[in-house]
Every structure is written in C-alpha cells, then in structure tokens.
Design a protein around this motif. Structure first.
Motif, PDB file in Angstrom:
ATOM      1  N   UNK A 138       0.825  -1.209   0.000  1.00 34.38           N
ATOM      2  CA  UNK A 138       0.000   0.000   0.000  1.00 34.38           C
ATOM      3  C   UNK A 138       0.850   1.245   0.000  1.00 34.38           C
ATOM      4  N   UNK A 139       0.256   2.393  -0.342  1.00 37.16           N
ATOM      5  CA  UNK A 139       0.990   3.665  -0.309  1.00 37.16           C
ATOM      6  C   UNK A 139       1.360   4.035   1.121  1.00 37.16           C
ATOM      7  N   UNK A 140       2.350   4.892   1.256  1.00 36.96           N
ATOM      8  CA  UNK A 140       2.703   5.402   2.576  1.00 36.96           C
ATOM      9  C   UNK A 140       1.542   6.210   3.133  1.00 36.96           C
ATOM     10  N   UNK A 141       1.349   6.119   4.436  1.00 35.91           N
ATOM     11  CA  UNK A 141       0.322   6.890   5.142  1.00 35.91           C
ATOM     12  C   UNK A 141      -1.100   6.549   4.691  1.00 35.91           C
ATOM     13  N   UNK A 142      -1.293   5.376   4.098  1.00 38.75           N
ATOM     14  CA  UNK A 142      -2.639   4.993   3.698  1.00 38.75           C
ATOM     15  C   UNK A 142      -3.430   4.521   4.914  1.00 38.75           C
ATOM     16  N   UNK A 143      -4.748   4.714   4.855  1.00 41.55           N
ATOM     17  CA  UNK A 143      -5.599   4.239   5.931  1.00 41.55           C
ATOM     18  C   UNK A 143      -5.752   2.727   5.846  1.00 41.55           C
ATOM     19  N   UNK A 200       4.682  -7.332   7.165  1.00 36.83           N
ATOM     20  CA  UNK A 200       5.684  -6.714   6.296  1.00 36.83           C
ATOM     21  C   UNK A 200       4.958  -5.743   5.371  1.00 36.83           C
ATOM     22  N   UNK A 201       5.328  -4.464   5.421  1.00 35.58           N
ATOM     23  CA  UNK A 201       4.723  -3.459   4.566  1.00 35.58           C
ATOM     24  C   UNK A 201       5.471  -3.405   3.234  1.00 35.58           C
ATOM     25  N   UNK A 202       4.723  -3.404   2.156  1.00 37.14           N
ATOM     26  CA  UNK A 202       5.288  -3.418   0.814  1.00 37.14           C
ATOM     27  C   UNK A 202       4.767  -2.221   0.025  1.00 37.14           C
ATOM     28  N   UNK A 203       5.489  -1.795  -1.016  1.00 36.95           N
ATOM     29  CA  UNK A 203       5.011  -0.668  -1.827  1.00 36.95           C
ATOM     30  C   UNK A 203       3.733  -1.010  -2.575  1.00 36.95           C
ATOM     31  N   UNK A 204       2.939   0.011  -2.849  1.00 32.04           N
ATOM     32  CA  UNK A 204       1.681  -0.199  -3.575  1.00 32.04           C
ATOM     33  C   UNK A 204       1.936  -0.735  -4.973  1.00 32.04           C
ATOM     34  N   UNK A 205       2.915  -0.156  -5.662  1.00 33.36           N
ATOM     35  CA  UNK A 205       3.284  -0.612  -7.003  1.00 33.36           C
ATOM     36  C   UNK A 205       4.474  -1.563  -6.872  1.00 33.36           C
ATOM     37  N   UNK A 206       4.182  -2.763  -6.461  1.00 31.38           N
ATOM     38  CA  UNK A 206       5.221  -3.749  -6.161  1.00 31.38           C
ATOM     39  C   UNK A 206       5.789  -4.322  -7.444  1.00 31.38           C
ATOM     40  N   UNK A 236      -6.618  17.357  10.107  1.00 31.04           N
ATOM     41  CA  UNK A 236      -5.832  16.802  11.215  1.00 31.04           C
ATOM     42  C   UNK A 236      -5.317  15.435  10.806  1.00 31.04           C
ATOM     43  N   UNK A 237      -4.268  15.009  11.467  1.00 30.00           N
ATOM     44  CA  UNK A 237      -3.724  13.684  11.219  1.00 30.00           C
ATOM     45  C   UNK A 237      -4.701  12.627  11.712  1.00 30.00           C
ATOM     46  N   UNK A 238      -5.051  11.714  10.824  1.00 34.61           N
ATOM     47  CA  UNK A 238      -6.063  10.703  11.163  1.00 34.61           C
ATOM     48  C   UNK A 238      -5.659   9.911  12.394  1.00 34.61           C
ATOM     49  N   UNK A 239      -4.378   9.538  12.480  1.00 32.69           N
ATOM     50  CA  UNK A 239      -3.943   8.644  13.541  1.00 32.69           C
ATOM     51  C   UNK A 239      -3.485   9.373  14.805  1.00 32.69           C
ATOM     52  N   UNK A 240      -3.303  10.692  14.722  1.00 38.74           N
ATOM     53  CA  UNK A 240      -2.768  11.408  15.875  1.00 38.74           C
ATOM     54  C   UNK A 240      -3.759  12.388  16.496  1.00 38.74           C
ATOM     55  N   UNK A 241      -4.610  13.025  15.668  1.00 34.97           N
ATOM     56  CA  UNK A 241      -5.453  14.084  16.221  1.00 34.97           C
ATOM     57  C   UNK A 241      -6.940  13.919  16.054  1.00 34.97           C
ATOM     58  N   UNK A 242      -7.377  12.967  15.235  1.00 28.77           N
ATOM     59  CA  UNK A 242      -8.795  12.890  14.897  1.00 28.77           C
ATOM     60  C   UNK A 242      -9.653  12.435  16.072  1.00 28.77           C
ATOM     61  N   UNK A 243      -9.166  11.494  16.854  1.00 30.42           N
ATOM     62  CA  UNK A 243      -9.960  11.015  17.989  1.00 30.42           C
ATOM     63  C   UNK A 243     -10.296  12.160  18.943  1.00 30.42           C
ATOM     64  N   UNK A 244      -9.337  13.046  19.153  1.00 30.78           N
ATOM     65  CA  UNK A 244      -9.583  14.167  20.066  1.00 30.78           C
ATOM     66  C   UNK A 244     -10.614  15.138  19.483  1.00 30.78           C
ATOM     67  N   UNK A 245     -10.616  15.319  18.163  1.00 33.72           N
ATOM     68  CA  UNK A 245     -11.635  16.147  17.515  1.00 33.72           C
ATOM     69  C   UNK A 245     -13.021  15.583  17.794  1.00 33.72           C
ATOM     70  N   UNK A 246     -13.169  14.269  17.638  1.00 34.79           N
ATOM     71  CA  UNK A 246     -14.463  13.629  17.881  1.00 34.79           C
ATOM     72  C   UNK A 246     -14.877  13.756  19.352  1.00 34.79           C
ATOM     73  N   UNK A 247     -13.933  13.623  20.273  1.00 36.57           N
ATOM     74  CA  UNK A 247     -14.271  13.674  21.691  1.00 36.57           C
ATOM     75  C   UNK A 247     -14.686  15.079  22.131  1.00 36.57           C
ATOM     76  N   UNK A 248     -14.140  16.101  21.483  1.00 34.16           N
ATOM     77  CA  UNK A 248     -14.431  17.478  21.890  1.00 34.16           C
ATOM     78  C   UNK A 248     -15.725  18.011  21.293  1.00 34.16           C
ATOM     79  N   UNK A 249     -16.252  17.353  20.281  1.00 33.59           N
ATOM     80  CA  UNK A 249     -17.482  17.812  19.634  1.00 33.59           C
ATOM     81  C   UNK A 249     -18.694  17.255  20.368  1.00 33.59           C
TER      82      UNK A 249
END
Length: 490
Positions: free
Chosen positions: A136-141, A158-164, A378-391
């Motif tokens: 998969x691509x870097x930083x993919x969900x 093992x993470x591999x490139x999307x275009x292997x 916001x960064x999905x993996x770093x800041x999104x949970x806090x956005x949801x909790x504050x709303x």
C-alpha cells in the motif's frame, strides 16, 4: 527492400481487438535445458528459427483462444517437427527447459501466460511463515489498523510498496513465504496478474479487501485472474454485480481500531456539530477525465431528495454501461460523485444555519461554503480522535459512490467516546436497529431536529453514546475482520 511486417489482429481475453506486434524484439528467452518450449510464436513463426536450431526437441503450446483467430498462412508457417502440447502439459514441463516467450502475449492473455511463466521459478522449500504482507501507499488508511490486528492474532507484518515490482516480489519470496498476502484496494497486484501468479505459484494465499467502490478499482485490472481471489467489499450492494462478473465477492464492513481510537471521556452536552472530511473525491478530475454524464440524467438526479441518486440509481439508469472490463463504469461513478458532492454541500449549508457547525478539512470548503467555520485537516492517527471527543455531535455524510456504504466515522466516532449523527444508508442494518434509528436522518432538517432533541436530553444522549460504544468495541474491531479474512483465505 525489407518485407512488410505481418499485421494480425485478434481479440484478447477481455474481448478487445488488438494488433499483434511483430519483430524479433518481441521474444524473450528464459531458462536452460536441451529442449525448448515456445509459448506463442507470434504473428511470424519463422522468427523462432534462430532459437530452435540447437534444441533437442521443440514444443509448441497450443492456445485455442489464439490459434482459432489466426489466418491459414500462420498455421502453414509452423514447422511440422514441433510437438504440440496443451496448457496442462506445458505446465508439467516447467521448470526444466528453455522457454521462448512472445512477450505481447502476456498482455493479450494474462490469465494463460502469467501462471505459466510463474512456474519458471523453483517452488519454495520453506513452510509458510505466520506473517502478513500488506502492500500500500505510505500513510494509507487501514494498513496500520491491520498491522496491529495481525499482531493481536500472532502474525508479524511486512509493509510493501503499492506498485510492487515483479523483481522485488521474487526477491522477497526467496526470503520468506508469508501466511497471507492481503491487498487493500488491489495494491501490490499489477494490472496483468503477474504478481498474483507468482504468489500463487509459491503457494501464498491472497485476499483483496476493497474499501472503496470496487468497480472503480477494477478498471485497472486487465486480466481475469482476479476472479480467483476472495474479494471482500465494505458495501454489500456490490456483492451481486461482482458475483455476476464471476467474482468470489463477500461482504466485510469496516471496523474500529482500539489502538488509534481508544475509549475516552464522553463528549460534551452542547449543540455544536463537527464534520470532518474532504471537499471532493481525491484526484477526481483525472479519474473521470474521459467521462460524460447525460445532461437529462444529471438534471433528474439533481431533483432527487437525500441519497437517492447513488451509484445503484445510476446503474439502473445506464444499464448498457459495462461494469467491467473497461472504464465505462466510471460514467456511473461520475454521476454518483456529482450527486454526492451536491448532497454533502446542501446538508452542510443547511446545518450551518441551524447550529454551530465546524468543518475540519481542506481549504476548498471556503469556496463551497463561504462564511463557514473551517479548520485545517488533522492527522487521522494522531489528532482525529480528540476532535471527535471534543465535539458535542459529529456528522457523517456517506458518499453516494457506496449505495449501502458505511464510513470509518460509523466506527471511529463511537469507539473513542464521540456521538455520531449520520445520514440513513442501508449499511446501517449491521447495527442494532434501535441504536441506528436513534441517530439517523434523511434530510438536513431532520438532522437539525434530531440534534436539538438529543441535546435537550443529555441523559438519553449519554445512554445512547454508551450503548453504541459498547457495541462497536465488542463487535466491530479490525482483529475480528482480519480473522474472517484469514479463515476464508487459508
């Protein structure tokens, strides 16, 4: 004066008429041995002579899909001393002899030649490792979630490139035979099935999980081999049309990750509403560049309420557009995406007038909704949970590209302690219906009314939030999803 090249046209395995390239540059010689297997002699069989002179025996693979389309002059040009073999016999001959391959054949009939050439590699002698390969691509969900789910189940990843690249895959297979090659959205699987064939020849199970519109993803597949794989889709609407194409399609919804969206304190009790999302389909203009939607249908779709102009509606209106192969299906997608953008914008514009709305997303929202409160992504993996909790409330609007779809918001918001209001989609049937009915709406006015009603009764809202969170955490995590994939693939 050199002879004019022979021009031969035939239909490839997708039914597309194609001219056969001619010339010695079209041939590649593989392997070693006294005997020679010719996979396809191309439009000029005489060009094989420079490779056959020193061979002890010459075998010719007979492919009815090719032979039946070639002219009589081609059949007459094949030397009588060549030994005809079937595809099954050719497979048994490999490895162990030289192979002369007409390389354009790999693009014409990949389902025949990719598995055959994959047999040139020696079979692995090592037992399968308890490992998961994830291209998969870097930083993919989804990929980080699957990495942690694999760890929960005792697998390394093992993470591999999307275009292997094929050469890189061969190198990796020389080192290890994984327990599963899991392709999200067909990443790591090339258009002509060569990587799939290499993996299958090495005895590696493969599964594909389409977390976007699978018919869009299939426009990049130019072979029939993908139909041999378990194909998981997050939207069950696609199971029937995919099975009609010959696929092994199965429904597998998205899920939540406890690592990235762990339970937190309950969200506030106000009336504010937050929407997190893009303003447009990623890379929209390039993907739909050659597509044109009939004007009368676009006008009809614009008059439909709510989510009615979804991908399935466009399929019913344009039944002559092939779902696969080719790109005709993208016309349906353009219609659905255009309607989706209009639905999303209409909902947000209406709700901005009814409540304190914040949009977290790209700057193009400022153009679409002048005056709206826009915050940067916001960064999905770093800041999104806090956005949801504050709303006090988070908003979900499901893309019309997925008729029965769910999004990550349906899982993430509840898992981390937020409260979700969502447009009504048939995908909600996977949840307890008493919970689903309490948080769904069919129009912006219904959404505003629902928000005010829940805000006016904090006790009921908290009871709903807790019930949703308990259900999501107990029933819908990525470890459970990966367990299903493993059970179906191994």
């Amino acid at each position: 004066m050199p002879a004019r090249p022979i021009r031969v046209k035939l239909k490839n395995e997708l039914g597309i008429s194609t001219s056969l390239p001619a010339g010695e540059q079209c041939f590649h010689l593989y392997g070693e041995g006294a005997d020679l297997l010719i996979t396809c002699p191309g439009p000029e069989p005489g060009l094989c002579a420079r490779h056959t002179g020193k061979a002890n025996r010459v075998f010719l693979l007979r492919v009815p899909e090719i032979d039946g389309q070639m002219p009589g002059s081609w059949h007459s040009a094949i030397p009588p001393e060549w030994h005809d073999v079937t595809l099954a016999q050719a497979r048994d001959l490999l490895p162990g002899m030289r192979v002369l391959h007409y390389t354009p054949a790999s693009r014409l009939f990949p389902s025949i030649f990719a598995p055959l050439l994959a047999r040139l590699r020696p079979l692995p002698q090592t037992p399968p490792a308890k490992s998961l390969w994830l291209p998969g691509p870097e930083n993919t969900l989804i990929i980080p979630e699957l990495v942690h789910a694999a760890k929960d189940l005792g697998y390394t990843s093992r993470l591999l490139p999307a275009n292997l690249a094929q050469q890189e895959l061969c190198r990796l297979l020389d080192q290890e035979r994984p327990g599963l090659f899991l392709s999200v959205n067909f990443h790591g699987l090339d258009p002509y099935g060569e990587n799939q064939a290499l993996l299958q020849a090495a005895g590696v199970p493969i599964a594909v999980w389409c977390v976007d519109n699978p018919l869009h993803l299939l426009t990049n597949q130019k072979n029939q081999l993908w139909k041999n794989l378990p194909l998981f889709v997050t939207d069950d609407w696609f199971v029937e049309p995919l099975c009609a194409l010959g696929a092994d399609a199965r429904h597998l919804p998205l899920a939540a990750s406890r690592r990235f969206f762990p339970p937190g304190p309950p969200c506030p009790t106000g009336e504010d509403l937050t929407f997190v999302g893009r303003s447009a389909f990623p890379d929209r203009d390039r993907f739909f560049a050659a597509c044109r939607v009939p004007r009368e249908l676009a006008e009809e779709a614009a008059r439909l309420p709510g989510r009615e102009a979804h991908f399935g509606w466009w399929r019913a209106k344009l039944p002559d557009h092939a779902l696969w192969p080719g790109n005709e299906v993208r016309v349906l997608g353009l219609g659905a995406e255009t309607a989706s953008a209009a639905w999303r914008q209409a909902c947000l514009a209406a709700l901005a007038k009814e409540t304190d709305l914040t949009i977290v997303g790209d700057e193009h929202w400022q153009t679409l909704l002048p005056g709206a409160k826009i915050l940067p992504p916001v960064d999905y993996y770093a800041g999104l949970a806090e956005i949801y909790r504050r709303a006090s409330f988070s908003l979900n609007l499901t893309s019309l590209l997925l008729p029965h779809g769910l999004t990550q918001r349906h899982f993430d918001v509840w898992a981390c302690g937020g409260f979700l209001l969502t447009d009504d989609t048939p995908g909600m049937k996977i949840f307890p219906q008493e919970l689903a009915r309490a948080v769904t709406f069919a129009s912006p006015s219904e959404a505003a009314k629902l928000l005010r009603s829940l805000a006016a009764d904090p006790g009921e809202k908290e009871e709903l939030r807790r019930a949703w969170q308990e259900h999501i955490v107990a029933e819908h995590d990525y470890s459970a999803r990966l367990r299903i994939i493993l059970a179906a693939s191994l």
